[in-house]
Design a protein around this motif. Structure first.
Motif, PDB file in Angstrom:
ATOM      1  N   ASN A  31       0.837  -1.184   0.000  1.00  0.00           N
ATOM      2  CA  ASN A  31       0.000   0.000   0.000  1.00  0.00           C
ATOM      3  C   ASN A  31       0.878   1.242   0.000  1.00  0.00           C
ATOM      4  OD1 ASN A  31       0.426   1.050   2.861  1.00  0.00           O
ATOM      5  ND2 ASN A  31      -0.317  -1.009   3.319  1.00  0.00           N
ATOM      6  N   GLN A  33       0.872   5.360   1.450  1.00  0.00           N
ATOM      7  CA  GLN A  33       0.200   6.245   2.388  1.00  0.00           C
ATOM      8  C   GLN A  33       0.719   7.670   2.223  1.00  0.00           C
ATOM      9  OE1 GLN A  33       0.222   4.579   6.387  1.00  0.00           O
ATOM     10  NE2 GLN A  33       0.575   2.527   5.560  1.00  0.00           N
ATOM     11  N   TYR A  35       1.137  11.357   4.344  1.00  0.00           N
ATOM     12  CA  TYR A  35       1.205  11.962   5.663  1.00  0.00           C
ATOM     13  C   TYR A  35       1.428  13.457   5.526  1.00  0.00           C
ATOM     14  CZ  TYR A  35       1.769   7.340   7.801  1.00  0.00           C
ATOM     15  OH  TYR A  35       1.582   6.046   8.226  1.00  0.00           O
ATOM     16  N   LEU A  48      -4.605   6.102   3.134  1.00  0.00           N
ATOM     17  CA  LEU A  48      -3.910   4.914   2.642  1.00  0.00           C
ATOM     18  C   LEU A  48      -4.629   4.408   1.403  1.00  0.00           C
ATOM     19  CD1 LEU A  48      -2.704   1.839   4.663  1.00  0.00           C
ATOM     20  CD2 LEU A  48      -4.299   1.502   2.767  1.00  0.00           C
TER      21      LEU A  48
END
Lengths: 109, 114
Positions: A31, A33, A35, A48
């Motif tokens: 996956n 992600q 931030y 995500l």
């Protein structure tokens, strides 16, 4: 070693405009992600997207993933001054997560 | 509210001193991590842990050690601080069964070695 690389390194826009940040990575992933980091603070998880997904939405955020090109994009719509921060992509491939150097977004009021 | 706490928030220390940066989390997460980040730069993984009594080396581990005696506590120790250790240190934790939640980060410890 670094896995994700964000582009551009810095982005400056006016409030209300959309901001697009890109991320490229090198190896297969489980996956990816995104931030956010405000100056001098820790990172906050935004969203995500799994390797079998192509697009995902969360509020004003839209993330796309193209595993054939090993790239992802983060779109922030109708940006606000409070969106000013650094944005990092992180790839989850094996036992830990690797972060890029981030895109520094400045939203001018 | 952050459920992962790092102390101290700021630290200025002399070269050669031994220091321990504290990290505690209240979420019961099995996995914990230490990252080093210079201003405006990428994060570098120093150490990580799968759970109690588990510690693994990251990319910058050679000058530091960690321990994981309790699930909630993951301290990082620099045996002999050097000016090159001046940086921000970020602790994080995650629940491998809840990958969608990502990592939870502490606010960081900004270390200056003089």
């Amino acid at each position: 070693s670094q896995q994700g690389e964000e582009d551009p390194q810095a982005l400056s826009i006016q409030e209300g405009e959309n901001a697009t940040m890109n991320c490229s990575y090198k190896t297969s992933i489980n996956n990816l992600q995104w931030y956010r980091q405000n100056s001098g603070r820790g990172l906050v998880h935004l969203i995500l997207i799994r390797s079998n997904e192509r697009e995902k939405h969360s509020g004003r955020l839209r993330v796309t993933l193209d595993t054939s090109k090993k790239s992802s994009s983060l779109l922030i719509t109708a940006s606000r001054a409070a969106d000013t921060a650094s944005y990092f992509c992180a790839t989850d491939a094996t036992e830990d997560m690797r972060f890029g150097a981030g895109t520094r977004l400045t939203v001018k009021p | 509210e952050a459920d992962i706490y790092q102390t101290p928030r700021y630290l200025v220390i002399g070269t050669g001193k031994k220091i321990t940066l504290e990290c505690s989390q209240t979420m019961g997460h099995d996995k914990m991590y230490w990252y080093q980040q210079d201003p405006g730069m990428e994060l570098h993984l120093i150490h990580y842990s799968y759970g109690v009594n588990s510690t693994e080396k990251g990319d910058l581990s050679s000058e530091s050690t960690v321990s994981r005696i309790r699930t909630e506590h993951f301290p990082l120790t620099l045996e002999s601080a050097r000016p090159s250790h001046t940086s921000q240190y970020l602790c994080a934790s995650s629940d491998p069964l809840q990958a969608v939640d990502g990592y939870t980060f502490g606010s960081g410890t900004r270390l200056t070695v003089v």
